[in-house]
Design a protein around this motif. Structure first.
Motif, PDB file in Angstrom:
ATOM      1  N   ILE A   1       0.657  -1.170  -0.150  1.00  0.00           N
ATOM      2  CA  ILE A   1       0.233  -0.319   0.145  1.00  0.00           C
ATOM      3  C   ILE A   1       0.722   1.295   0.150  1.00  0.00           C
ATOM      4  O   ILE A   1       0.733   2.872  -0.865  1.00  0.00           O
ATOM      5  N   ARG A   2       2.041   1.198   0.619  1.00  0.00           N
ATOM      6  CA  ARG A   2       2.934   2.657   0.409  1.00  0.00           C
ATOM      7  C   ARG A   2       3.128   2.246  -0.403  1.00  0.00           C
ATOM      8  O   ARG A   2       3.229   3.664  -1.199  1.00  0.00           O
ATOM      9  N   TRP A   3       3.309   1.387  -1.231  1.00  0.00           N
ATOM     10  CA  TRP A   3       5.087   1.609  -2.353  1.00  0.00           C
ATOM     11  C   TRP A   3       3.578   2.419  -3.706  1.00  0.00           C
ATOM     12  O   TRP A   3       4.121   2.797  -4.457  1.00  0.00           O
ATOM     13  N   LEU A   4       2.195   1.695  -3.672  1.00  0.00           N
ATOM     14  CA  LEU A   4       1.140   2.567  -4.712  1.00  0.00           C
ATOM     15  C   LEU A   4       1.288   3.536  -4.347  1.00  0.00           C
ATOM     16  O   LEU A   4       0.942   4.645  -5.408  1.00  0.00           O
ATOM     17  N   LEU A   5       0.651   3.946  -3.092  1.00  0.00           N
ATOM     18  CA  LEU A   5       0.384   5.417  -2.838  1.00  0.00           C
ATOM     19  C   LEU A   5       1.858   6.339  -2.803  1.00  0.00           C
ATOM     20  O   LEU A   5       1.915   7.130  -4.130  1.00  0.00           O
ATOM     21  N   TYR A   6       3.389   5.672  -2.905  1.00  0.00           N
ATOM     22  CA  TYR A   6       3.847   6.324  -3.252  1.00  0.00           C
ATOM     23  C   TYR A   6       4.689   6.704  -4.776  1.00  0.00           C
ATOM     24  O   TYR A   6       4.692   7.626  -5.468  1.00  0.00           O
ATOM     25  N   SER A   7       4.513   5.417  -5.354  1.00  0.00           N
ATOM     26  CA  SER A   7       5.046   5.442  -7.004  1.00  0.00           C
ATOM     27  C   SER A   7       3.611   5.312  -8.298  1.00  0.00           C
ATOM     28  O   SER A   7       4.406   5.569  -9.216  1.00  0.00           O
TER      29      SER A   7
ATOM     30  N   ASN B   1      -1.858   6.681   4.644  1.00  0.00           N
ATOM     31  CA  ASN B   1      -0.896   7.327   3.933  1.00  0.00           C
ATOM     32  C   ASN B   1      -1.050   8.723   4.657  1.00  0.00           C
ATOM     33  O   ASN B   1       0.138   9.347   5.086  1.00  0.00           O
ATOM     34  N   LYS B   2      -2.038   8.435   5.823  1.00  0.00           N
ATOM     35  CA  LYS B   2      -2.135   9.769   6.671  1.00  0.00           C
ATOM     36  C   LYS B   2      -1.110   9.530   8.146  1.00  0.00           C
ATOM     37  O   LYS B   2       0.065  10.557   8.039  1.00  0.00           O
ATOM     38  N   LYS B   3      -0.997   8.005   8.157  1.00  0.00           N
ATOM     39  CA  LYS B   3      -0.132   7.716   9.220  1.00  0.00           C
ATOM     40  C   LYS B   3       1.838   8.025   8.146  1.00  0.00           C
ATOM     41  O   LYS B   3       2.875   8.481   9.325  1.00  0.00           O
ATOM     42  N   PHE B   4       1.937   7.609   7.471  1.00  0.00           N
ATOM     43  CA  PHE B   4       2.943   7.689   6.710  1.00  0.00           C
ATOM     44  C   PHE B   4       3.816   8.647   5.410  1.00  0.00           C
ATOM     45  O   PHE B   4       5.260  10.001   5.648  1.00  0.00           O
ATOM     46  N   ARG B   5       2.244  10.117   5.962  1.00  0.00           N
ATOM     47  CA  ARG B   5       3.054  11.383   4.897  1.00  0.00           C
ATOM     48  C   ARG B   5       3.371  10.946   4.065  1.00  0.00           C
ATOM     49  O   ARG B   5       4.239  11.826   3.528  1.00  0.00           O
ATOM     50  N   ILE B   6       3.158  10.281   2.554  1.00  0.00           N
ATOM     51  CA  ILE B   6       2.928   9.935   1.582  1.00  0.00           C
ATOM     52  C   ILE B   6       2.628  10.923   0.569  1.00  0.00           C
ATOM     53  O   ILE B   6       3.667  11.936  -0.500  1.00  0.00           O
ATOM     54  N   ARG B   7       1.382  11.388   0.182  1.00  0.00           N
ATOM     55  CA  ARG B   7       0.710  12.058  -0.028  1.00  0.00           C
ATOM     56  C   ARG B   7      -0.195  13.178   0.078  1.00  0.00           C
ATOM     57  O   ARG B   7      -0.794  13.037   1.453  1.00  0.00           O
TER      58      ARG B   7
ATOM     59  N   PRO C   1       7.199  16.344   1.286  1.00  0.00           N
ATOM     60  CA  PRO C   1       8.783  16.000   1.071  1.00  0.00           C
ATOM     61  C   PRO C   1       8.636  14.939   1.748  1.00  0.00           C
ATOM     62  O   PRO C   1       8.875  14.856   2.857  1.00  0.00           O
ATOM     63  N   GLY C   2      10.056  14.311   1.496  1.00  0.00           N
ATOM     64  CA  GLY C   2      10.744  13.238   2.836  1.00  0.00           C
ATOM     65  C   GLY C   2       9.781  12.320   2.562  1.00  0.00           C
ATOM     66  O   GLY C   2      10.573  11.304   3.053  1.00  0.00           O
ATOM     67  N   ALA C   3       9.224  11.804   1.955  1.00  0.00           N
ATOM     68  CA  ALA C   3       8.155  10.761   1.791  1.00  0.00           C
ATOM     69  C   ALA C   3       8.651   9.914   0.798  1.00  0.00           C
ATOM     70  O   ALA C   3       9.909   9.676   0.052  1.00  0.00           O
ATOM     71  N   ARG C   4       9.384   8.652   1.592  1.00  0.00           N
ATOM     72  CA  ARG C   4       9.439   6.861   1.221  1.00  0.00           C
ATOM     73  C   ARG C   4       9.053   6.421   1.381  1.00  0.00           C
ATOM     74  O   ARG C   4       8.628   5.993   2.557  1.00  0.00           O
TER      75      ARG C   4
END
Length: 83
Positions: free
Chosen positions: A20-26, A49-55, A67-70
């Motif tokens: 899920i994190r990868w799909l949100l990011y990439s 998304n909210k917890k890891f601040r991706i988008r 910024p800093g999303a990984r």
């Protein structure tokens, strides 16, 4: 029509969380599409998304990467949903 059952109150397996994190990011997939692809609820995707601040969302359909999303690409390249 398929019946989908969500497991309320249970932790996600780590590989599903990473997917899920990868799909949100990439990807350009929206939240409902990511939820469908990974077999979880939309609220789960939004909370990750909210917890890891991706988008960061500008509108419901437009977002920017924070910024800093990984996120790391999952080792297991299965993109099928777990139901």
């Amino acid at each position: 029509m398929s019946l989908r059952v969500f497991k309320q109150g249970q932790a996600l397996p780590e590989d599903q969380l990473n997917r899920i994190r990868w799909l949100l990011y990439s990807s350009d997939l929206n939240v409902p599409a990511i939820a469908e692809r990974t077999g979880c609820a939309r609220s789960t995707v939004r909370n990750i998304n909210k917890k890891f601040r991706i988008r960061g969302y500008v509108t419901r359909s437009r977002w920017i990467l924070m910024p800093g999303a990984r996120a790391e690409k999952p080792v297991n390249n299965e993109w099928t949903a777990r139901v």
